[in-house]
Design an enzyme around this catalytic site. Structure first.
Site, PDB file in Angstrom:
ATOM      1  N   ASP A   1       0.789  -1.228   0.000  1.00 44.30           N
ATOM      2  CA  ASP A   1       0.000   0.000   0.000  1.00 44.30           C
ATOM      3  C   ASP A   1       0.822   1.279   0.000  1.00 44.30           C
ATOM      4  O   ASP A   1       0.347   2.313  -0.454  1.00 44.30           O
ATOM      5  CB  ASP A   1      -0.969  -0.005   1.182  1.00 44.30           C
ATOM      6  CG  ASP A   1      -2.091  -1.025   1.009  1.00 44.30           C
ATOM      7  OD1 ASP A   1      -2.453  -1.290  -0.155  1.00 44.30           O
ATOM      8  OD2 ASP A   1      -2.607  -1.538   2.002  1.00 44.30           O
TER       9      ASP A   1
ATOM     10  N   TYR B   1      -9.960  -0.488   2.757  1.00 45.21           N
ATOM     11  CA  TYR B   1      -9.374  -0.686   4.077  1.00 45.21           C
ATOM     12  C   TYR B   1      -8.950   0.624   4.712  1.00 45.21           C
ATOM     13  O   TYR B   1      -8.432   1.502   4.045  1.00 45.21           O
ATOM     14  CB  TYR B   1      -8.141  -1.591   3.957  1.00 45.21           C
ATOM     15  CG  TYR B   1      -8.254  -2.795   4.839  1.00 45.21           C
ATOM     16  CD1 TYR B   1      -8.716  -4.006   4.331  1.00 45.21           C
ATOM     17  CD2 TYR B   1      -7.934  -2.728   6.187  1.00 45.21           C
ATOM     18  CE1 TYR B   1      -8.841  -5.115   5.143  1.00 45.21           C
ATOM     19  CE2 TYR B   1      -8.059  -3.837   7.007  1.00 45.21           C
ATOM     20  CZ  TYR B   1      -8.508  -5.030   6.477  1.00 45.21           C
ATOM     21  OH  TYR B   1      -8.634  -6.123   7.292  1.00 45.21           O
TER      22      TYR B   1
END
Lengths: 764, 764
Positions: free
Chosen positions: A407, A495
């Site tokens: 990420d 998320y």
């Protein structure tokens, strides 16, 4: 219906649960390149409401508006083409956000580690575009990163306030299909091309890469057809750009992305409504659809019911519960910390420098502690931040195997860190710090309220001692535990990661990661576990009808450049070992012994944690001892964590080999900042922390960097539907013989006469 | 000088750092038995002070006075002999504290699990003393435990408010040198002798056992001589009663204790001034000194300087620092919980029964959660408490090898839980609960403010989701995390244990243990680590000149009678295993798979945690499934912990074999409540959880009890001197498919209009 070559912004509306949303689709063409982004604004025609509901809707609408006003600039693709040179074009059009809402336009750097200002970013861009690398005016380019090129540690440590300091920018650019690393000297106005990108991989995506990818499939008739044939209205389709890792030749020499889509019909929580089995492979540079994998047509799209988690929705459905009376952390005399020169925070005995970073999120620098005994300001950590994340999903099938996200290096952990909610992401006593980032065209924009800083007191105890009934002495000394929290929350699509740096008055630093947000869902033919054949693997848990939460891991690897009382440090493993006694030595057969081993080279410092082979892990200064002769140090203390169990030869694990151990120690090297390498996107793993560590360089009495990986295994459960209660874990950096004695002895207890006088809110 | 046969209270004074303390020595003779206790009251002649200091001294003095008034009854040995029958005598004299300060004299039980009241304890004693077991009026006795004998689970679960319920007491007594377990039926006035103590070991010491032991050495001229020869004034000697474990025949058939002493000259923190190497073996029943081990005369007593940690002392020495502005958790509308019928707590969706227990500290019973979807009140945990502690020190030498304490079974974890400091042990919004215990003579006394209950909000996030720049949707939903904490703090002589049961609104229960207080110190000839020969083992860390903090472990084993949606439950190990893919199946080589195994028998549920063999541990109800077919459950989630590494055959480890695994599951058995057995003192380990589990009884779909051990390795460091900053760890009981979905969806966010309006304190 969305199409690929719109030339003006379009206003579409969709209806969800009888509420109408305005959907602004902004697409503008520059040659064949397009940039698109959705803005869904909750607005019209709510159903008949009670007055209280109306008020809340009004509030929500106002909040939405303010939110848009404050933050649209973060995301709105530029519809203008006001580039420095009007004739230049960049690879895609880019957000050209301004600083109009949080006015940072006049910011000047006041510390050598201060992030680039709006003016500096503008100047970097101007200097860059005149550099030969950028070739002719017609060469397309994108600036994937513009960040401060930090001065050397020696300089920063010897610098004192008021002295001049150099300013350089480190830039990662794509020009004409090639990746470049450039250093721009803001003082001299010069540019140095330092690296030509000899390793595999591509830079972190720009926001424009991501948003553009999500609309690319709509240019393909096959895609539109399958959507329609699946009974989904194209206007309801929401797509996500999914980095695809690297699994072989296919991903080489082309910047690719996979796009998967969802139905947003009747819910804002489209993540719960996957159009399963449909994967579109897109070339990020050309926007071409390369391949459409169209499977799983027999898998129903899960229903929208019960997926909306917004308070407004719960209110509208009379499903809210006010179980808890208002509660608040109150500091009537104000916070005890000060933020000086925008980035220098002083609290209790701590001093630190805090800044936002597009890739790392938050960077803590120059964490120092004023020793209460000596009065000396002592170095603890030169720099700390989340260097990389690795999130592998545990489903080897076609539409899922590649979901092994990084990420930070792929999406930009800071780029995805949205403005914090002032009363809920952080308590009321928080102060906020903005980020200043550059869009793909190099123009600066402000991410407001990206970091919050607050003092936390939840009722915990800093230290205590009561004498017991055994001695009967009337001693009861207790000190409350108040900490300073530095927080950001990154929303990498579904998320949410909450990253806290928590500083304790006793010198401990707790790094805490909370996971919340929304699961990545797999559509399933089954509505009940009983219907599943025994020999079939779901790769997860049925959370609702046709909804499977797929098992996955999260790893967050932190870069921790410890400078314990100076730069030269050593790493010491203090193994806690069973020692058998000799016959006749003692009525005891065994005891535990602390055996200290100094790590000479990097491989000595590759640590896998074992409950039955416990150890403490100290970063010490071998050149400085306490009064009674212990080396001063800090230790890394693990709490709950998880290890990666994937095959070491599995492509995602090779790329994320930095998770092969829980700890590593490397000698400081300016080029080793990112655990998965500088170019992570489609990387093949040649430039990871694991590769660097294998060089086995000396690390004793050196400037060393500690790396710690915090891990989570996540087997989803129904409580995670439709939004997940926060799960968190942490690790500590804890003084160990750093102080001569308990450094919070002189802290006073709470005194009733000094606590605030409060009454219920004015509106009560 | 202290002597053994004083017949009136003595007032002694000692001077510490120019401050004079009054030391009340209260000793009263009953035959040859004595009970002694120190009360040190900070009082006279502080050095010249500034007005602010004076105020603080005044405050301190007042607080000390109040403290004494409120709590003296907890400890004051009776100087009267007002026994039920004046002619009866018990083994030692006992505190006969009354309830005059926290008036519980009229309490009546309102729930079948309510602890025995003052009146009931009095009645138990009256009934008991008329029972033949207590023999003739001249037979000496002591009542080591008087606690509620709980009704069967079936009864309790079907009972509803207002219905009658039976009242019985379970009593552990020593009469004429034998141990008895008796059940007293309060309704019928009858007594049943259930058990004659066929296993090894003795009951938990009474407070009188402990205090008496500390003065026993002074009756021995050899002891007094060596003290004097070591240059210590007898009046400065403070002694501790140290349980000695079991290491062979020597400890059999006699209730023994070891006493070690410290110099309290010039410090209240005498723990830092050990008279090293001097150990006195005492018979607890006869008070005889059996043996004096007199070694280590060459080891200096560490200096008193810098050992006093009291705020008054720090103030007097101008070493206080006010770094943090007042901070407080404020709830202007009051707390959200109610305490009904003294012990029933209702908060958010939780309902639970809380009580104090002399052995366990706090017992949580009948923890139930009202399902927000169904409205049903669902069972979660029938009973949870700290069943035993094990604290082995890692020094095999003569004066240290036996230090392998079991703080619940030997000392009484609840007996040692002192009144909490209202503003510092718990935040200002806390409510308190008292304990009612019985002294050794069977008379009730009140331990006031032993438990606190409060709502905690430290700025954490219950759940959140922001949409990211990728989708650009203006969603930012965040819910603050507010929890309910139930706390006690036990001071087992030097060490302080803070035990929190934290209930989250989302159904999670976090059990947290904090360690603070004062280290057990070993005197050392060395003032600097450099002086120590390389081949000599210190068994710890030099913390100050001549002060070594000895390495030790802490294990706290919790009894967790889970009743997940009913009594019949199963234990499921969900192993997270690497699964290799078949050739050609996937570009991935591996993924992780969740493999569920139901434990059939006890041995299947003996769990050692391994980072590289991870698993989830579920307690499920196999008879109840969610809508989509998952069995409802709770999982035990470990955080940081430590395992015991001692030899399995080492005597202390045999006695503490309940720490051989981190988890165990047993079928419910009323006699298996205490992990080290009912009679722990000098036990030989025949009656531990490990022994029970080896029976390998069936546990599938049964009423099962989960046992979890939370462990800490503690290598002391200088920061722990002279009082330790709190170190804590925890484990969670977390719903896993217990709810159909996230149970805190309907919880509102914080709204500014509802937060309190505060101003600085009136005194500011």
């Amino acid at each position: 219906m969305l199409s690929s070559y719109l030339d003006v912004p379009k206003l579409l509306t969709i209806t969800v649960h009888n509420e109408t949303f305005a959907l602004f689709l902004c697409v503008s063409p520059v040659g064949r390149e397009n940039s698109a982004s959705f803005f869904v604004v909750h607005s019209h025609n709510p159903p008949a409401m009670e007055p209280r509901q109306k008020l809340c809707y009004l509030l929500l609408f106002t909040v939405s508006l303010i939110f848009l006003l404050l933050n649209a600039s973060d995301r709105l693709p530029s519809l203008s083409s006001d580039l420095a040179s009007p004739s230049r074009r960049f690879i895609r059009n880019q957000p050209s956000a301004s600083t109009r809402h949080s006015d940072h336009s006049l910011d000047v750097p006041k510390h050598p580690l201060d992030p680039l200002t709006v003016q500096e970013i503008n100047r970097v861009r101007t200097i860059l575009l005149s550099h030969p690398t950028f070739g002719s005016v017609s060469t397309p380019y994108a600036l994937h990163s513009i960040a401060l090129h930090e001065p050397p540690k020696d300089f920063v440590k010897s610098w004192s306030k008021g002295q001049p300091f150099p300013r350089k920018a480190s830039v990662v650019a794509r020009v004409g299909g090639d990746s470049y690393v450039l250093t721009v000297d803001l003082d001299k106005g010069s540019t140095k091309v330092e690296n030509f990108g000899h390793v595999s991989g591509y830079p972190t995506m720009t926001i424009e890469d991501m948003t553009t990818a999500t609309v690319a499939p709509f240019a393909d008739a096959r895609f539109n057809l399958t959507i329609t044939e699946r009974g989904v209205n194209l206007v309801d389709v929401a797509c996500l750009p999914l980095s695809l890792g690297w699994y072989g030749k296919r991903e080489e020499n082309r910047r690719l992305i996979k796009v998967q889509c969802y139905s947003s019909k009747d819910t804002v929580n489209f993540y719960m409504r996957p159009i399963e089995g449909l994967t579109v492979l897109v070339d990020m540079d050309t926007k071409e659809v390369i391949e459409i994998t169209d499977k799983g047509r027999d898998i129903p799209i899960p229903k929208a019911a019960d997926t909306d988690y917004r308070y407004s929705h719960m209110q509208a459905n009379h499903r809210t519960v006010d179980l808890i009376n208002p509660i608040s952390i109150e500091q009537p005399n104000g916070p005890s910390f000060v933020i000086e020169d925008d980035h220098q925070v002083k609290w209790a005995n701590w001093e630190l420098h805090i800044k936002a970073d597009a890739r790392a999120g938050v960077i803590i620098s120059r964490a120092q502690f004023k020793d209460p005994d000596s009065g000396e300001t002592r170095d603890v950590m030169y720099k700390g931040y989340a260097s990389e994340l690795f999130v592998p999903y545990m489903d080897p099938t076609d539409a899922w195997y590649f979901k092994t996200y990084m990420d930070a290096g792929e999406y930009g952990f800071g780029l995805q860190a949205m403005p914090l909610d002032p009363l809920n992401d952080c308590p009321r006593n928080a102060r906020f710090m903005d980020g200043v980032f550059a869009a793909g065209d190099g123009k600066p924009y402000v991410r407001s309220n990206m970091i919050c800083i607050y003092e936390s007191y939840g009722g915990d105890i800093g230290w205590r001692h009561s004498e017991s009934p055994i001695t009967g002495m009337p001693i009861r000394e207790v000190r409350p535990k108040v900490t300073l929290v530095v927080r950001m929350a990154a929303s990498v699509a579904n998320y949410d990661y909450i990253v806290d740096w928590e500083f304790q008055a006793d010198g401990l630093i707790r790094v805490k990661v909370g996971l919340s947000g929304i699961l990545m869902i797999k559509g399933s033919p089954y509505t009940n576990l009983q219907d599943k054949p025994d020999d079939e693997d779901l790769y997860g848990t049925i959370l609702a009808e046709n909804v499977v939460g797929v098992i996955h891991d999260h790893f967050i690897t932190f870069y921790l450049d410890m400078d314990v009382d100076g730069t030269e440090n050593s790493f010491v493993k203090v193994n806690i070992q069973k020692q058998e006694t000799s016959p006749g030595e003692s009525p005891r057969k065994s005891y535990l012994k602390a055996v200290r081993t100094i790590a000479k080279n990097e491989k000595d410092a590759q640590v896998k944690l074992k409950l039955y082979e416990p150890a403490e892990f100290h970063v010490i200064n071998p050149n400085k001892k306490t009064r009674v002769g212990n080396p001063v140090g800090y230790k890394v203390v693990a709490a709950g964590t998880a290890a990666s169990l994937l095959d070491l030869d599995d492509p995602p694990q090779k790329r994320a080999a930095f998770t092969n151990n829980q700890m590593w120690v490397t000698p400081y090297n300016a080029s080793e900042q990112w655990a998965a390498g500088l170019f992570v996107y489609q990387s093949q793993g040649e430039d990871t922390l694991a590769v660097w560590s294998e060089r086995n360089r000396p690390i004793e009495n050196k400037d060393i960097v500690m790396w710690y990986t915090l891990g989570f295994h996540h087997i989803p459960c129904q409580e995670d539907f439709p939004v997940m209660p926060t799960v968190s874990s942490s690790f500590d950096l804890k003084p160990v013989n750093f102080f001569e004695r308990n450094p919070i002895l002189g802290v006073p207890p709470n005194r009733d006469t000094e606590l605030p006088v409060c009454k219920a809110s004015a509106s009560a």
